[in-house]
Design an enzyme around this catalytic site. Structure first.
Site, PDB file in Angstrom:
ATOM      1  CB  THR A 241       6.268 128.182 -51.516  1.00  0.00           C
ATOM      2  OG1 THR A 241       4.924 128.133 -51.008  1.00  0.00           O
ATOM      3  CG2 THR A 241       7.224 127.650 -50.483  1.00  0.00           C
ATOM      4  CE  LYS A 244       4.022 125.002 -48.632  1.00  0.00           C
ATOM      5  NZ  LYS A 244       5.343 125.265 -49.239  1.00  0.00           N
TER       6      LYS A 244
END
Length: 423
Positions: A241, A244
């Site tokens: 991703t 995060k």
């Protein structure tokens, strides 16, 4: 918070379009936006998968690039007028490959799950066997959940952790690989707080002729900042991703070697996705640029330092911290020694303004708690604040009613000293 005024943090002007326009056009949604900003600002965001993007990333997300349709890849789009968004995507790809030392990057996946789906589509056929961390031990939904495409389309076998140490049992991984001869092995999890041994996974994958897929959604920001080992030299494909710890926009990406580049690209488009979200891709480029700076390197190491202090503090207060600590930004713990399960603990902490998740526990039927230090570190908190958060944690867990309100006031005061956005 009233919608009569917009803080600079959410005021973004592009050719006359700004927050004031939203306030005038749709005050209900403007109220939601400002309310969420207030919530993020007066509580502690300890969800391991969340962070605060920079104002520059937010500016790219709220830009006119959101208007552009751009199916395909730079230089080969299915729509006209893509010259400038082509430049943005090329910049994002160049920055990603340089940042992570990869031969190829695809920055179009809309999420981490989309990235994993594309990796499976590129390397596997329905019915193929896949070895991944079992969900009770920290595996993700895309690692074989029957509620997810992965569990419905592929034959997943789950490996676990040692019952005593809580660490990955690599002997078990090897035995399962030899028994089931999987087409791919997935390393990565959502609540395992230690670094995977990518070299060991590579040896096992080679032994059984399997692809090695690293799902590095959680540690990717630490990898960018040199605070965690990289799977890139070992894995055939790395999925991640861009939010995060990496602190970019919500989205995904895939890294691979040049020999798999075409298969990965075709698996993303046209097989699993349509038009790329060009505003998000531009925001990813901004985040990759930010992650290549010395300041981000210092940030990534501080994230880990904060997590270790917090884990040690929670263990000293009676929480059963899984694996006895952490190497990363996240902590998984069982609050049962304090007389509550994970769901009740989450509720008490939320009432006191500390937001986190529950997680599966490797052994037993209960739920634990999962928290991370990425967001509070972005706000500027350090070891001293982690000690304070430990004390607030303990107070919230052991008190209810009026005492909880006192803790909430203290949480609001601490968060107020470290606003996520100035202005």
């Amino acid at each position: 918070m009233s919608v009569t005024a917009a803080p600079d943090a959410v005021r973004m002007t592009h050719h006359g379009a700004d927050f004031d326009a939203l306030r005038r056009q749709d005050p209900q949604i403007a109220e939601v936006l400002l309310g969420e900003l207030e919530r993020q600002s007066d509580s502690l965001q300890l969800i391991a998968a969340e962070n605060f993007t920079s104002p520059a990333v937010l500016a790219a997300l709220g830009s006119p690039l959101a208007n552009k349709y751009a199916e395909g890849y730079p230089g080969a789009r299915h729509h006209g007028g893509c010259e400038l968004v082509d430049t943005a995507e090329r910049i994002a790809v160049e920055r990603a490959t340089a940042l992570f030392g990869a031969e190829h990057a695809n920055v179009q996946p809309h999420s981490g799950s989309s990235a994993v789906l594309a990796a499976y589509a590129a390397l596997l056929k329905p019915g193929d066997s896949v070895l991944a961390m079992g969900l009770p031990y920290g595996g993700h939904l895309t690692h074989g959940s029957p509620a997810n495409f992965s569990g419905r389309w592929f034959d997943f076998v789950g490996y676990g952790v040692d019952a005593e140490s809580g660490l990955i049992d690599y002997d078990q991984v090897r035995t399962l690989a030899r028994t089931h001869r999987p087409k791919a092995i997935v390393c990565g999890s959502i609540s395992y707080p230690r670094h995977p041994d990518y070299a060991a996974f590579r040896v096992i994958a080679d032994e059984v002729g399997a692809y090695l897929i690293a799902d590095a959604a959680h540690p990717m920001g630490l990898i960018a900042g040199g605070a965690a080992p990289s799977p890139v030299p070992y894995a055939d494909v790395v999925c991640a991703t861009t939010h995060k710890v990496l602190r970019g926009p919500r989205g995904g990406m895939i890294l691979c070697g040049s020999e798999l580049a075409e298969r990965i690209d075709r698996a993303v488009f046209p097989f699993t996705q349509g038009g790329a979200q060009m505003h998000t891709i531009a925001a990813k480029a901004v985040a990759f640029g930010e992650a290549s700076t010395p300041a981000f390197t210092a940030y990534a190491h501080q994230v880990v330092a904060n997590a270790r202090v917090l884990a040690d503090g929670l263990e000293a207060e009676g929480f059963a911290v899984l694996t006895g600590g952490t190497d990363t930004h996240l902590i998984s713990a069982d609050p049962a020694p304090l007389g509550v399960d994970g769901r009740k603990a989450r509720g008490r902490l939320a009432a006191a303004g500390m937001v986190l998740d529950t997680c599966a526990l490797p052994y037993g039927d209960g739920r634990g708690i999962r928290l991370g230090t990425a967001a509070v570190t972005t706000q500027g908190m350090r070891e001293t604040e982690m000690e304070r958060i430990t004390a607030l944690f303990t107070a919230a867990m052991r008190e209810e009613g009026e005492e909880t309100r006192k803790v909430r006031t203290e949480v609001r005061e601490l968060a107020g000293r470290f606003p996520p956005y100035q202005g």
